[in-house]
Design an enzyme around this catalytic site. Structure first.
Site, mmCIF file in Angstrom:
data_model
loop_
_atom_site.group_PDB
_atom_site.id
_atom_site.type_symbol
_atom_site.label_atom_id
_atom_site.label_comp_id
_atom_site.label_asym_id
_atom_site.label_seq_id
_atom_site.Cartn_x
_atom_site.Cartn_y
_atom_site.Cartn_z
ATOM 1 N N ASP A 10 9.652 -2.521 -2.081
ATOM 2 C CA ASP A 10 10.713 -1.564 -1.700
ATOM 3 C C ASP A 10 11.241 -1.779 -0.276
ATOM 4 O O ASP A 10 11.711 -0.832 0.360
ATOM 5 C CB ASP A 10 10.228 -0.100 -1.817
ATOM 6 C CG ASP A 10 9.991 0.331 -3.253
ATOM 7 O OD1 ASP A 10 10.140 -0.497 -4.161
ATOM 8 O OD2 ASP A 10 9.640 1.514 -3.459
ATOM 9 N N CYS A 47 10.470 -2.531 -9.751
ATOM 10 C CA CYS A 47 9.291 -3.317 -9.491
ATOM 11 C C CYS A 47 8.839 -4.300 -10.572
ATOM 12 O O CYS A 47 8.879 -5.506 -10.379
ATOM 13 C CB CYS A 47 8.206 -2.301 -9.238
ATOM 14 S SG CYS A 47 6.765 -3.067 -8.747
ATOM 15 N N LYS A 101 -0.599 -5.966 -5.166
ATOM 16 C CA LYS A 101 -0.114 -5.207 -6.339
ATOM 17 C C LYS A 101 0.256 -6.110 -7.508
ATOM 18 O O LYS A 101 1.045 -7.028 -7.365
ATOM 19 C CB LYS A 101 1.103 -4.399 -5.890
ATOM 20 C CG LYS A 101 1.941 -3.802 -7.017
ATOM 21 C CD LYS A 101 2.858 -2.741 -6.472
ATOM 22 C CE LYS A 101 4.070 -2.522 -7.362
ATOM 23 N NZ LYS A 101 4.922 -1.431 -6.878
ATOM 24 N N HIS A 103 1.002 -4.847 -11.240
ATOM 25 C CA HIS A 103 2.073 -4.102 -11.947
ATOM 26 C C HIS A 103 2.719 -4.890 -13.084
ATOM 27 O O HIS A 103 3.900 -4.720 -13.376
ATOM 28 C CB HIS A 103 3.149 -3.627 -10.956
ATOM 29 C CG HIS A 103 3.787 -2.347 -11.416
ATOM 30 N ND1 HIS A 103 4.826 -1.740 -10.762
ATOM 31 C CD2 HIS A 103 3.531 -1.567 -12.495
ATOM 32 C CE1 HIS A 103 5.187 -0.650 -11.393
ATOM 33 N NE2 HIS A 103 4.405 -0.528 -12.451
ATOM 34 N N HIS A 201 6.220 0.786 -0.145
ATOM 35 C CA HIS A 201 6.460 1.771 -1.207
ATOM 36 C C HIS A 201 5.979 3.154 -0.758
ATOM 37 O O HIS A 201 5.057 3.256 0.049
ATOM 38 C CB HIS A 201 5.674 1.318 -2.444
ATOM 39 C CG HIS A 201 6.095 1.956 -3.726
ATOM 40 N ND1 HIS A 201 5.859 3.278 -4.010
ATOM 41 C CD2 HIS A 201 6.728 1.443 -4.805
ATOM 42 C CE1 HIS A 201 6.327 3.554 -5.216
ATOM 43 N NE2 HIS A 201 6.869 2.459 -5.725
ATOM 44 N N ASP A 258 10.857 -6.812 -3.522
ATOM 45 C CA ASP A 258 10.958 -6.724 -4.981
ATOM 46 C C ASP A 258 12.209 -5.976 -5.429
ATOM 47 O O ASP A 258 12.643 -6.115 -6.560
ATOM 48 C CB ASP A 258 9.695 -6.094 -5.600
ATOM 49 C CG ASP A 258 9.529 -4.626 -5.252
ATOM 50 O OD1 ASP A 258 10.076 -4.169 -4.214
ATOM 51 O OD2 ASP A 258 8.856 -3.913 -6.020
ATOM 52 N N LYS A 277 17.407 1.385 -4.450
ATOM 53 C CA LYS A 277 16.430 1.087 -5.504
ATOM 54 C C LYS A 277 16.810 1.820 -6.791
ATOM 55 O O LYS A 277 17.281 2.946 -6.725
ATOM 56 C CB LYS A 277 15.033 1.531 -5.046
ATOM 57 C CG LYS A 277 13.943 1.283 -6.074
ATOM 58 C CD LYS A 277 12.584 1.776 -5.605
ATOM 59 C CE LYS A 277 11.536 1.581 -6.700
ATOM 60 N NZ LYS A 277 10.221 2.097 -6.334
#
Ligand SMILES: *[C@@H]1O[C@H](CO)[C@@H](O)[C@H](O)[C@H]1NC(C)=O
Ligand SMILES: *[C@@H]1O[C@H](CO)[C@@H](O)[C@H](O)[C@H]1NC(C)=O
Length: 476
Positions: A10, A47, A101, A103, A201, A258, A277
């Site tokens: 982010d 993301c 991360k 995800h 984030h 991202d 975002k």
């Protein structure tokens, strides 16, 4: 070469020093200015989509992950038949390590990072959590309650005992450990290190010392500034470990966000771009990105060729001299010569996405392509957006003390055409003025859509409840 791939979470277009932000990022700025800055570079608006393309080189319409993220209770993952970057690098002699991360799904063992090509993994599997407790909570559907669990792992094992340790510092230390151990134990093997920071984030959390340089009066923005600066320090520490061990001279660093900054949730910022975002506006997708390497013969310039997060897969594999003959159907392009030798970018088109599950908006046009569907496509300088792109206001950073310019468009509007080269702030819709371009873009969307695989977005599975797995998020 060794490859250090760093993903910030982010990080907004206006949240790095070298884009004119008040936020201080000396290490990132130095790497960007002594490297190659990618200034026509795109990521996905959220993301999982960006990370899935980074790891596979494929658009979301070709992985089934067209819609949203993978949420913590959902039995979903990047399909196992699609090779991931670390798997191919490992087959080609690399030692492969990940910190941070993931995800990209964790509902079964086969989809965990350790089973997707990484020799070691230290990090968390969901999309966000507390930076200090490493706990995540969420509403488990069907259970009618909020459930919580630890989300932090060392290889396959839960790491229970890092409470109080701030994740940016923790991940930097783990990444430095990887570098030092590699230099001692595998000096003859190339290293692939993927560092996917939790920063920056939401939730906005940072040790107080990082707030000291900032007198920003918006408290959320001030916290964000501290988080970015801490991440910048981590980037400095990790690159220093490469230098200390002698690995640096043969290393390529790729840095990317991202998605765009989130103006609402944590005061990230993309000024003067439109949107943030989650959106198909430039503020959601025009990413911060650069490359630095002692192997670059020329550097210190911006590159304005069109580039995309899906391009790293073929680019890094070619750079690694990997055998990719068994891999087909990629959407990414090898952009190395455009970065290192200033050749034109091989990428002329970019399908941002076609999301069949996003709530439709407006009514149909007299064209076979259904413009109620959320989608966006770039062809050369032109960009079309259809359906619901999400809010399109222009939000200045709080420290400018300027008013937001509200989204001017009615809710029924669902087609926009911009010349992004001339109008990067997306102020002037050309869809009526240039009907020929509009039709060409719609024809292309139709053609892309014909290649889409079914969108996979399963219901949440109550068996995912971490409280039924010893208190940690993990496969169920
Ligand atoms: C974590 O800490 C607890 C309490 O201090 C201890 O009992 C446990 O053995 C530790 N676990 C690990 C894996 O180190
Ligand atoms: C960077 O390294 C210094 C010196 O070891 C350390 O004090 C600092 O906490 C590290 N910063 C991060 C963000 O890891």
């Amino acid at each position: 070469p060794n490859i250090l791939l760093i993903v910030a979470d982010d990080l907004g277009h206006h949240d790095v020093g070298y884009h004119g932000s008040v936020i201080k990022t000396p290490n990132i700025d130095h790497l960007a200015y002594t490297g190659v800055r990618l200034e026509n570079y795109y990521v996905q608006p959220i993301c999982t989509p960006s990370r899935s393309q980074l790891m596979t080189g494929r658009y979301q319409i070709h992985t089934g992950l067209q819609h949203n993220i993978i949420n913590p209770f959902q039995p979903n993952a990047v399909p196992l038949d699609l090779p991931m970057l670390p798997e191919v690098l490992k087959q080609n002699g690399y030692s492969t390590h990940m910190v941070g991360k993931w995800h990209l799904g964790f509902y079964k063992d086969e989809v965990l990072p350790m089973n997707r090509g990484f020799d070691s993994y230290y990090g968390y599997l969901t999309g966000s959590e507390d930076y200090f407790t490493h706990r995540r909570c969420g509403a488990l559907p069907g259970a009618n309650k909020t459930v919580c669990g630890i989300d932090l792992r060392n290889d396959f094992e839960v790491d229970w005992n890092q409470t109080g340790k701030y994740s940016t510092q923790l991940f930097a230390e783990k990444a430095e450990d990887v570098v030092r151990k590699h230099a001692v134990h595998q000096p003859d093997q190339p290293l692939f290190l993927y560092v996917a920071f939790q920063a920056v984030h939401a939730p906005n959390q940072v040790p107080n010392e990082y707030l000291k340089p900032y007198d920003i009066d918006d408290p959320k923005r001030r916290l964000l500034a501290g988080m970015v600066t801490c991440m910048d320090e981590a980037v400095g520490n990790i690159t220093a470990a490469f230098k200390d061990t002698g690995l640096w001279d043969n290393t390529v660093v790729v840095f990317t966000t991202d998605n765009g900054g989130d103006v609402n949730e944590n005061s990230g910022n993309n000024w003067p771009l439109r949107g943030w975002k989650h959106s198909l506006w430039e503020g959601g997708m025009r990413g911060v990105g650069f490359v630095n390497s002692p192997l670059l013969k020329s550097f210190g310039y911006p590159v304005n060729g069109l580039m995309h997060v899906s391009d790293w897969f073929p680019t890094l594999l070619n750079l690694a001299g990997a055998n990719t003959s068994s891999i087909s159907g990629l959407d990414g392009h090898d952009i190395w010569k455009s970065i290192a030798e200033r050749e034109d970018s091989p990428r002329k088109e970019l399908l941002h996405n076609i999301d069949p599950l996003y709530p439709p908006r407006g009514s149909k046009l007299n064209h076979t392509y259904d413009v109620r569907v959320r989608s966006a496509l770039r062809v050369g300088d032109f960009k079309i957006i259809t359906g619901d792109p999400f809010t399109g206001s222009w939000v200045p950073p709080p420290e400018y003390h300027k008013k937001t310019i509200p989204d001017p468009d009615p809710r029924s509007k669902n087609v926009w055409l911009f010349n992004v080269h001339e109008d990067p702030c997306e102020t002037t819709d050309l869809s009526v003025a240039l009907p020929g371009v509009l039709t060409m873009m719609l024809d292309k969307l139709l053609a892309y859509n014909a290649t889409a695989v079914p969108c996979v977005f399963p219901d949440d599975d109550p068996r995912s409840n971490p409280e039924e797995h010893g208190g940690a998020f993990g496969p169920w």
